[in-house]
Write a protein that holds these residues in place. Structure first.
Motif, mmCIF file in Angstrom:
data_model
loop_
_atom_site.group_PDB
_atom_site.id
_atom_site.type_symbol
_atom_site.label_atom_id
_atom_site.label_comp_id
_atom_site.label_asym_id
_atom_site.label_seq_id
_atom_site.Cartn_x
_atom_site.Cartn_y
_atom_site.Cartn_z
ATOM 1 N N ASP A 125 43.786 5.256 50.425
ATOM 2 C CA ASP A 125 43.400 6.494 51.114
ATOM 3 C C ASP A 125 44.169 6.647 52.429
ATOM 4 N N PHE A 126 44.266 5.539 53.148
ATOM 5 C CA PHE A 126 44.986 5.544 54.430
ATOM 6 C C PHE A 126 46.465 5.881 54.216
ATOM 7 N N VAL A 127 47.081 5.221 53.240
ATOM 8 C CA VAL A 127 48.500 5.459 52.958
ATOM 9 C C VAL A 127 48.721 6.914 52.551
ATOM 10 N N ALA A 128 47.828 7.438 51.709
ATOM 11 C CA ALA A 128 47.960 8.827 51.266
ATOM 12 C C ALA A 128 47.870 9.778 52.454
ATOM 13 N N ARG A 129 46.864 9.555 53.290
ATOM 14 C CA ARG A 129 46.587 10.480 54.397
ATOM 15 C C ARG A 129 47.614 10.368 55.505
ATOM 16 N N GLU A 130 47.942 9.147 55.917
ATOM 17 C CA GLU A 130 48.720 8.957 57.146
ATOM 18 C C GLU A 130 50.213 8.770 56.905
ATOM 19 N N ILE A 131 50.590 8.374 55.683
ATOM 20 C CA ILE A 131 52.016 8.134 55.425
ATOM 21 C C ILE A 131 52.549 9.163 54.438
ATOM 22 N N MET A 132 51.943 9.259 53.272
ATOM 23 C CA MET A 132 52.498 10.109 52.220
ATOM 24 C C MET A 132 52.485 11.590 52.607
ATOM 25 N N THR A 133 51.403 12.016 53.248
ATOM 26 C CA THR A 133 51.312 13.422 53.652
ATOM 27 C C THR A 133 52.398 13.763 54.665
ATOM 28 N N ARG A 134 52.621 12.843 55.634
ATOM 29 C CA ARG A 134 53.684 13.078 56.623
ATOM 30 C C ARG A 134 55.064 13.089 55.972
ATOM 31 N N LEU A 135 55.272 12.132 55.059
ATOM 32 C CA LEU A 135 56.574 12.062 54.396
ATOM 33 C C LEU A 135 56.803 13.316 53.545
ATOM 34 N N ALA A 136 55.782 13.719 52.806
ATOM 35 C CA ALA A 136 55.909 14.908 51.954
ATOM 36 C C ALA A 136 56.200 16.153 52.788
ATOM 37 N N ALA A 137 55.588 16.239 53.969
ATOM 38 C CA ALA A 137 55.775 17.418 54.822
ATOM 39 C C ALA A 137 57.208 17.521 55.331
ATOM 40 N N ARG A 138 57.909 16.411 55.340
ATOM 41 C CA ARG A 138 59.298 16.399 55.812
ATOM 42 C C ARG A 138 60.269 16.893 54.733
ATOM 43 N N LEU A 139 59.822 16.888 53.483
ATOM 44 C CA LEU A 139 60.710 17.240 52.363
ATOM 45 C C LEU A 139 60.682 18.743 52.132
ATOM 46 N N ASP A 140 61.773 19.269 51.597
ATOM 47 C CA ASP A 140 61.734 20.678 51.262
ATOM 48 C C ASP A 140 62.107 20.905 49.796
ATOM 49 N N SER A 141 61.784 19.938 48.960
ATOM 50 C CA SER A 141 62.007 20.064 47.521
ATOM 51 C C SER A 141 60.678 20.320 46.821
ATOM 52 N N ASP A 142 60.750 20.546 45.521
ATOM 53 C CA ASP A 142 59.533 20.710 44.722
ATOM 54 C C ASP A 142 58.759 19.391 44.669
ATOM 55 N N ARG A 143 57.486 19.462 44.438
ATOM 56 C CA ARG A 143 56.606 18.315 44.247
ATOM 57 C C ARG A 143 56.766 17.235 45.323
ATOM 58 N N PRO A 144 56.640 17.636 46.579
ATOM 59 C CA PRO A 144 56.884 16.675 47.670
ATOM 60 C C PRO A 144 55.936 15.479 47.657
ATOM 61 N N GLN A 145 54.672 15.678 47.277
ATOM 62 C CA GLN A 145 53.734 14.548 47.276
ATOM 63 C C GLN A 145 54.114 13.505 46.224
ATOM 64 N N LEU A 146 54.511 13.983 45.030
ATOM 65 C CA LEU A 146 54.942 13.034 44.005
ATOM 66 C C LEU A 146 56.203 12.298 44.461
ATOM 67 N N ARG A 147 57.122 13.014 45.064
ATOM 68 C CA ARG A 147 58.346 12.378 45.590
ATOM 69 C C ARG A 147 58.004 11.307 46.609
ATOM 70 N N ALA A 148 57.075 11.618 47.500
ATOM 71 C CA ALA A 148 56.694 10.647 48.535
ATOM 72 C C ALA A 148 56.097 9.386 47.914
ATOM 73 N N THR A 149 55.229 9.564 46.930
ATOM 74 C CA THR A 149 54.574 8.381 46.361
ATOM 75 C C THR A 149 55.527 7.579 45.463
ATOM 76 N N LEU A 150 56.465 8.246 44.806
ATOM 77 C CA LEU A 150 57.482 7.497 44.058
ATOM 78 C C LEU A 150 58.315 6.650 45.023
ATOM 79 N N THR A 151 58.670 7.238 46.154
ATOM 80 C CA THR A 151 59.398 6.497 47.191
ATOM 81 C C THR A 151 58.584 5.290 47.641
#
Lengths: 196, 196
Positions: A125-151
């Motif tokens: 939950d912590f990783v999703a909220r504090e890391i993945m959401t921030r990383l996804a917000a930096r991306l400008d491609s489709d499906r940013p959350q999936l991209r963040a978690t694959l990374t």
């Protein structure tokens, strides 16, 4: 600033907050906890919690004995060219595990978190909220959350293989070899084609 | 086949072997253990150990409560076209975690193994010996061992993210989405260019 007169030193008050936070994170999960609720349960002014900790993320990092608060560290890594983000994330992440200061705490924190289902979920939950959401917000491609978690999956897999389970030659490889081999993977997850 | 007349049932003898093996794996590590040494310590004929278990790998899988013995399962996955090996490994690995029969045991085994430094190293030795070496032997590119462990890092990272820590949307993605997104990574590690 404390409302009760019983606690004398800052160290005691801070430890009291951490103890209450640990119990609340365990009971309610990362998303279910509020700093206000922790302050109430600890019998201190909410401003005192903010005084000691940089928000919920910092408090959780303290409870989990993580060496860094991603809410503070991540913006620095995310800043910069998007087409080099994979390598920047990788070097920052590997650096945390390689450093004599932070490496042992990373290992201890992940071992503890992974050892039970409940603590794993809390870390998730912590990783999703504090890391993945921030990383996804930096991306400008489709499906940013999936991209963040694959990374994240490739990063944590490297850490498990190299620092926790320690399988050669992953353990023996130099940091540069690892960066050369895996940065293209991260960059593809972040900005490359993601077939659907 | 047992040399002593004390043990009556097969179940008792088998459990006795597993108990001795667990202690020896913990004390000596995966590579330090021999079936002959386990048989001696358990007071049984080595042939009996071979009768109950498919070699050291199978005995270790039993001790760790792994749902499969990689020495038996892996050759089937490795068989077939090399340019589809990444996807075959991925589908087999994900299948172990997704299946209602094997998934809970995979989660339990990995949680236990990752919870301490000593058990992590033991798992690492086993993975290196019984999985990575077999996978590397199937490759005909440069640095096959590094390629095998990089492949393993992406696989275990997916498992940690999707099944242990459970970070969305990695958890919500369909198996086909995961295969589409990560099989190219595995295939590049296995047979693609690996810049040095």
């Amino acid at each position: 600033m404390a409302r009760t007169g019983r606690r004398r030193g800052n160290v005691d008050t801070k430890r009291q907050i951490v103890d209450v936070a640990r119990a609340q994170f365990a009971e309610l999960g990362y998303d279910g906890v509020s700093l206000r609720g922790i302050a109430r349960a600890a019998g201190v002014d909410p401003a005192l919690v903010h005084h000691y900790f940089d928000g919920k993320s910092g408090l959780f990092a303290d409870v989990m004995q993580l060496p860094v608060d991603p809410a503070l560290a991540l913006p620095i890594v995310l800043d910069g060219e998007l087409d080099q983000l994979g390598e920047r994330l990788l070097r920052f992440f590997i650096g945390l595990w390689e450093s004599p200061e932070t490496g042992p705490r990373m290992r201890a924190a992940f071992r503890t978190a992974l050892s039970s289902e409940e603590s794993s979920r809390r870390l998730g939950d912590f990783v999703a909220r504090e890391i993945m959401t921030r990383l996804a917000a930096r991306l400008d491609s489709d499906r940013p959350q999936l991209r963040a978690t694959l990374t994240g999956s490739q990063l944590i897999g490297l850490a498990v293989g190299r620092y926790l389970v320690q399988v050669d030659p992953l353990t023996q490889a130099s940091v540069e070899e690892l960066v050369t081999a895996t940065a293209p993977t991260l960059q593809r997850y972040l900005t490359g084609p993601l077939p659907s």
